[in-house]
Design a protein around this motif. Structure first.
Motif, PDB file in Angstrom:
ATOM      1  N   GLN A 195       1.021  -1.193   0.086  1.00 23.48           N
ATOM      2  CA  GLN A 195      -0.053  -0.104   0.089  1.00 23.48           C
ATOM      3  C   GLN A 195       0.823   1.146   0.046  1.00 23.48           C
ATOM      4  N   LYS A 196       2.184   1.269   0.703  1.00 21.45           N
ATOM      5  CA  LYS A 196       2.899   2.348   0.645  1.00 21.45           C
ATOM      6  C   LYS A 196       3.337   2.573  -0.618  1.00 21.45           C
ATOM      7  N   ALA A 197       3.863   1.460  -1.450  1.00 20.98           N
ATOM      8  CA  ALA A 197       4.662   1.697  -2.532  1.00 20.98           C
ATOM      9  C   ALA A 197       3.550   2.265  -3.624  1.00 20.98           C
ATOM     10  N   ILE A 198       2.425   1.965  -3.523  1.00 16.34           N
ATOM     11  CA  ILE A 198       1.298   2.122  -4.398  1.00 16.34           C
ATOM     12  C   ILE A 198       1.091   3.698  -4.032  1.00 16.34           C
ATOM     13  N   VAL A 210       4.283  10.500 -22.419  1.00 18.85           N
ATOM     14  CA  VAL A 210       3.368   9.370 -22.768  1.00 18.85           C
ATOM     15  C   VAL A 210       3.829   7.942 -21.944  1.00 18.85           C
ATOM     16  N   ASN A 211       5.064   7.606 -22.456  1.00 23.95           N
ATOM     17  CA  ASN A 211       5.526   6.420 -22.005  1.00 23.95           C
ATOM     18  C   ASN A 211       5.626   6.642 -20.395  1.00 23.95           C
ATOM     19  N   GLU A 212       6.074   7.590 -19.837  1.00 25.48           N
ATOM     20  CA  GLU A 212       6.247   7.654 -18.317  1.00 25.48           C
ATOM     21  C   GLU A 212       4.614   7.406 -17.793  1.00 25.48           C
ATOM     22  N   VAL A 213       3.803   8.085 -18.228  1.00 26.89           N
ATOM     23  CA  VAL A 213       2.372   7.696 -17.803  1.00 26.89           C
ATOM     24  C   VAL A 213       2.128   6.350 -17.679  1.00 26.89           C
ATOM     25  N   ARG A 214       2.214   5.853 -18.787  1.00 26.62           N
ATOM     26  CA  ARG A 214       1.919   4.444 -19.016  1.00 26.62           C
ATOM     27  C   ARG A 214       2.590   3.578 -18.074  1.00 26.62           C
ATOM     28  N   ASP A 215       3.970   3.637 -18.085  1.00 21.99           N
ATOM     29  CA  ASP A 215       4.808   2.923 -17.013  1.00 21.99           C
ATOM     30  C   ASP A 215       4.404   3.003 -15.789  1.00 21.99           C
ATOM     31  N   ILE A 216       3.968   4.080 -15.230  1.00 24.59           N
ATOM     32  CA  ILE A 216       3.496   4.493 -13.915  1.00 24.59           C
ATOM     33  C   ILE A 216       2.014   3.488 -13.740  1.00 24.59           C
ATOM     34  N   ASP A 217       1.253   3.750 -14.625  1.00 30.85           N
ATOM     35  CA  ASP A 217      -0.010   3.088 -14.473  1.00 30.85           C
ATOM     36  C   ASP A 217       0.036   1.362 -14.409  1.00 30.85           C
ATOM     37  N   GLU A 218       0.917   0.982 -15.192  1.00 29.94           N
ATOM     38  CA  GLU A 218       1.382  -0.411 -15.198  1.00 29.94           C
ATOM     39  C   GLU A 218       1.909  -0.916 -14.011  1.00 29.94           C
ATOM     40  N   THR A 219       2.779  -0.020 -13.208  1.00 34.46           N
ATOM     41  CA  THR A 219       3.448  -0.205 -11.903  1.00 34.46           C
ATOM     42  C   THR A 219       2.437  -0.138 -10.990  1.00 34.46           C
ATOM     43  N   VAL A 220       1.399   0.683 -10.956  1.00 29.99           N
ATOM     44  CA  VAL A 220       0.371   0.791 -10.059  1.00 29.99           C
ATOM     45  C   VAL A 220      -0.616  -0.496 -10.119  1.00 29.99           C
ATOM     46  N   GLN A 221      -0.804  -0.930 -11.252  1.00 26.63           N
ATOM     47  CA  GLN A 221      -1.863  -1.945 -11.479  1.00 26.63           C
ATOM     48  C   GLN A 221      -1.284  -3.268 -11.152  1.00 26.63           C
ATOM     49  N   THR A 222       0.154  -3.486 -11.182  1.00 25.31           N
ATOM     50  CA  THR A 222       0.862  -4.499 -10.761  1.00 25.31           C
ATOM     51  C   THR A 222       0.745  -4.610  -9.278  1.00 25.31           C
ATOM     52  N   LEU A 223       1.190  -3.436  -8.698  1.00 24.33           N
ATOM     53  CA  LEU A 223       1.003  -3.335  -7.058  1.00 24.33           C
ATOM     54  C   LEU A 223      -0.341  -3.727  -6.620  1.00 24.33           C
ATOM     55  N   GLN A 232      -2.718  -5.492  -8.209  1.00 24.21           N
ATOM     56  CA  GLN A 232      -2.873  -6.988  -8.298  1.00 24.21           C
ATOM     57  C   GLN A 232      -2.129  -7.656  -6.982  1.00 24.21           C
ATOM     58  N   GLN A 233      -0.978  -7.239  -6.617  1.00 21.70           N
ATOM     59  CA  GLN A 233      -0.136  -7.652  -5.715  1.00 21.70           C
ATOM     60  C   GLN A 233      -1.018  -7.627  -4.254  1.00 21.70           C
ATOM     61  N   LEU A 234      -1.634  -6.621  -4.330  1.00 23.07           N
ATOM     62  CA  LEU A 234      -2.133  -6.213  -3.160  1.00 23.07           C
ATOM     63  C   LEU A 234      -3.359  -7.057  -2.840  1.00 23.07           C
ATOM     64  N   ARG A 235      -3.994  -7.352  -4.114  1.00 22.65           N
ATOM     65  CA  ARG A 235      -5.451  -8.021  -3.969  1.00 22.65           C
ATOM     66  C   ARG A 235      -4.938  -9.663  -3.478  1.00 22.65           C
ATOM     67  N   ASP A 236      -3.961  -9.998  -4.447  1.00 23.07           N
ATOM     68  CA  ASP A 236      -3.163 -11.351  -4.075  1.00 23.07           C
ATOM     69  C   ASP A 236      -3.101 -11.539  -2.420  1.00 23.07           C
ATOM     70  N   SER A 237      -2.469 -10.313  -2.094  1.00 28.44           N
ATOM     71  CA  SER A 237      -1.797 -10.654  -0.558  1.00 28.44           C
ATOM     72  C   SER A 237      -2.960 -10.303   0.306  1.00 28.44           C
ATOM     73  N   GLU A 238      -3.904  -9.548  -0.161  1.00 27.92           N
ATOM     74  CA  GLU A 238      -5.374  -9.441   0.774  1.00 27.92           C
ATOM     75  C   GLU A 238      -6.179 -10.750   0.650  1.00 27.92           C
ATOM     76  N   ASP A 239      -6.120 -11.611  -0.569  1.00 31.82           N
ATOM     77  CA  ASP A 239      -6.714 -12.860  -0.627  1.00 31.82           C
ATOM     78  C   ASP A 239      -6.026 -13.862   0.195  1.00 31.82           C
ATOM     79  N   ALA A 240      -4.609 -13.740   0.229  1.00 30.96           N
ATOM     80  CA  ALA A 240      -3.850 -14.759   1.041  1.00 30.96           C
ATOM     81  C   ALA A 240      -4.090 -14.508   2.313  1.00 30.96           C
ATOM     82  N   LEU A 241      -4.232 -13.293   2.734  1.00 32.90           N
ATOM     83  CA  LEU A 241      -4.650 -12.801   4.329  1.00 32.90           C
ATOM     84  C   LEU A 241      -6.008 -13.246   4.696  1.00 32.90           C
TER      85      LEU A 241
END
Length: 490
Positions: free
Chosen positions: A383-386, A421-434, A436-445
């Motif tokens: 959550q802090k990384a996001i 434009v590439n910077e915005v896209r890269d940040i969006d992908e990073t946020v989406q990855t984080l 998804q990881q947050l959702r997986d972690s919450e599911d695991a929790l």
């Protein structure tokens, strides 16, 4: 005068057609035979009514008297021919030869008529005798046929009675077996309710104890076995009911056919004993033209034979079904008893396994709590990384928005524009990855929390599970008292 006589034979070219109207009969001319020219005319009964008119018409023909009329012109009244009443010798009707010929013809015709009448009487006598013998023969033949028919009906009546007694007996036997089957089906309801109640009680287990263990498998198998046995019994019960209906249908056809045979036998037997002197016989005009028959001897016999064959077929099927039901009752009782014992053994094993599992739950619960703590810290880091990706994304999007306000040709797709434009896209992908990881972690929790709840719940419900298996289920399964009643006769 010759012309007058020559005209009459053409009028009587066929004297045989009406001989009595040509000349009077012989016995009526006895007096005129002596006096060939009587002074009085013939009576009306002795002469044809049309003879005088014919005579006068012939005598008055103009072509015949034309020459005389012409020659008489210029002659005085005293010199003319005498009148018709005074000239009988001049205008005669027939000659003596005609008269004798007529008498001879009449005699010959009378003799021929007599001979013809004699021949007709002899022929009539022979015809009457022949027709009497023919009628007598036909009546004897009809009587014999009626007797044969009555015997045929009596034969089929005896066959129908015999088959009717057999099918009634078989129906009664099948009805008794059906009653036993209904009783066994009712008695099998209690073991089924016990097994279903055990399953229902075990559904009250909580958490991990709601496992499809061997006990449940055996209970379900027991339910399936009992239901299968009940379905078999119900199927055979339905077959027995249908077979009883078929037997009764065949019985009804036999009874109806037998009743018709009895009526027909009574009628044919009465017809067989009818004679010409019997009372109650009468004329029924046109009855021979009324064809009310609907069968011939072959189809008549085939109809009764088919009824008997159908009844025999139903009787054989009924006997086979009755034997199958007799074999079914002990087989179903044995299957249910064997599965009952198998379930009891599975309950004993499962109670021991539940007691051992209770001691292992605490160890697994401790490990689960430790993993929950670690997973919570991991979620906080994600959550802090996001949140850290927010300011760079705002800067890049703000730059792009500002650059959209450049005028005209200054709206150039330069390297800076592409990089933003590439910077915005890269940040969006990073946020989406984080995320998804947050959702997986919450599911695991959540899974860990759920496992923790299950383990904590297991510690509280083991006693309840043991109580259900030991007290409630095994308490109901101490006896299987319906076995004897399943096989008991009526």
């Amino acid at each position: 005068m010759d012309s007058v006589r020559s005209a009459f034979p053409a009028k009587f070219a066929h004297p045989r057609s009406m001989p009595t109207r040509f000349l009077p009969a012989i016995h009526t001319t006895a007096s005129s035979y002596k006096n060939p020219f009587p002074n009085r005319p013939l009576p009306q009964s002795y002469s044809l009514p049309w003879m005088p008119s014919t005579y006068y018409k012939t005598a008055a023909i103009k072509p015949t008297l034309a020459a005389f009329a012409k020659s008489s012109q210029g002659i005085t009244a005293g010199e003319k021919l005498p009148s018709l009443s005074t000239s009988t010798t001049v205008f005669t009707r027939y000659t003596p030869e005609d008269w004798y010929k007529s008498n001879g013809t009449n005699c010959r015709e009378s003799e021929a008529s007599q001979k013809n009448a004699e021949r007709l009487r002899a022929h009539t006598s022979r015809l009457i005798d022949d027709k009497y013998r023919q009628t007598k023969k036909m009546q004897v033949e009809s009587t014999r046929n009626l007797g044969v028919r009555a015997n045929d009906i009596a034969f089929w009546k005896s066959e129908l009675r015999h088959e009717l007694d057999e099918v009634i007996g078989e129906t009664n036997a099948l009805t008794d077996v059906k009653t036993r089957l209904e009783r066994a089906l009712a008695e099998s309801e209690a073991p089924l309710q016990v097994a279903q109640e055990c399953l229902l009680h075990r559904e009250k287990r909580m958490g991990i104890d709601l496992v499809r263990d061997n006990v449940e498998e055996q209970l379900l198998t027991e339910v399936d076995v009992i239901r299968s046995c009940r379905e078999k019994m119900q199927q055979f019960l339905d077959k027995a009911k249908a077979q009883i209906l078929s037997n009764r249908a065949a019985q009804h056809k036999l009874e109806k056919d037998l009743a018709n045979k009895q009526v027909a036998h009574r009628i044919d037997d009465r017809c067989h004993h009818l004679m010409n002197t019997s009372h109650g016989i009468s004329y029924y005009r046109g009855v021979e033209q009324v064809d009310a028959t609907i069968s011939v001897p072959e189809s008549w016999a085939k109809f009764t034979n088919d009824n008997i064959l159908r009844s025999q077929s139903q009787r054989a099927a009924s006997a086979k079904l009755r034997g199958d039901i007799e074999n079914l009752l002990p087989v179903t009782a044995s299957e249910m008893w064997r599965q009952f014992n198998t379930v009891n053994v599975a309950f004993t094993k499962r109670i021991a396994e539940t007691t051992d599992a209770k001691r292992k739950i605490q160890t697994h619960l401790a490990k689960t709590l430790q993993e929950i703590f670690r997973m919570e810290r991991n979620i906080e880091a994600i959550q802090k990384a996001i949140r850290d990706q927010g300011p760079p994304l705002k800067v890049a999007q703000t730059r792009l928005d500002e650059r959209t306000r450049r005028p005209n040709m200054e709206l150039c797709r330069d390297t800076a524009q592409l990089r933003l434009v590439n910077e915005v896209r890269d940040i969006d992908e990073t946020v989406q990855t984080l995320q998804q990881q947050l959702r997986d972690s919450e599911d695991a929790l959540q899974m860990l929390v759920r496992a923790k709840a299950v383990l904590q719940h297991d510690l509280a419900v083991k006693a309840n599970s043991l109580f259900i298996d030991q007290e409630k289920c095994m308490g109901m399964r101490k006896t299987f008292s319906s076995t004897a009643r399943l096989l008991a006769p009526i």
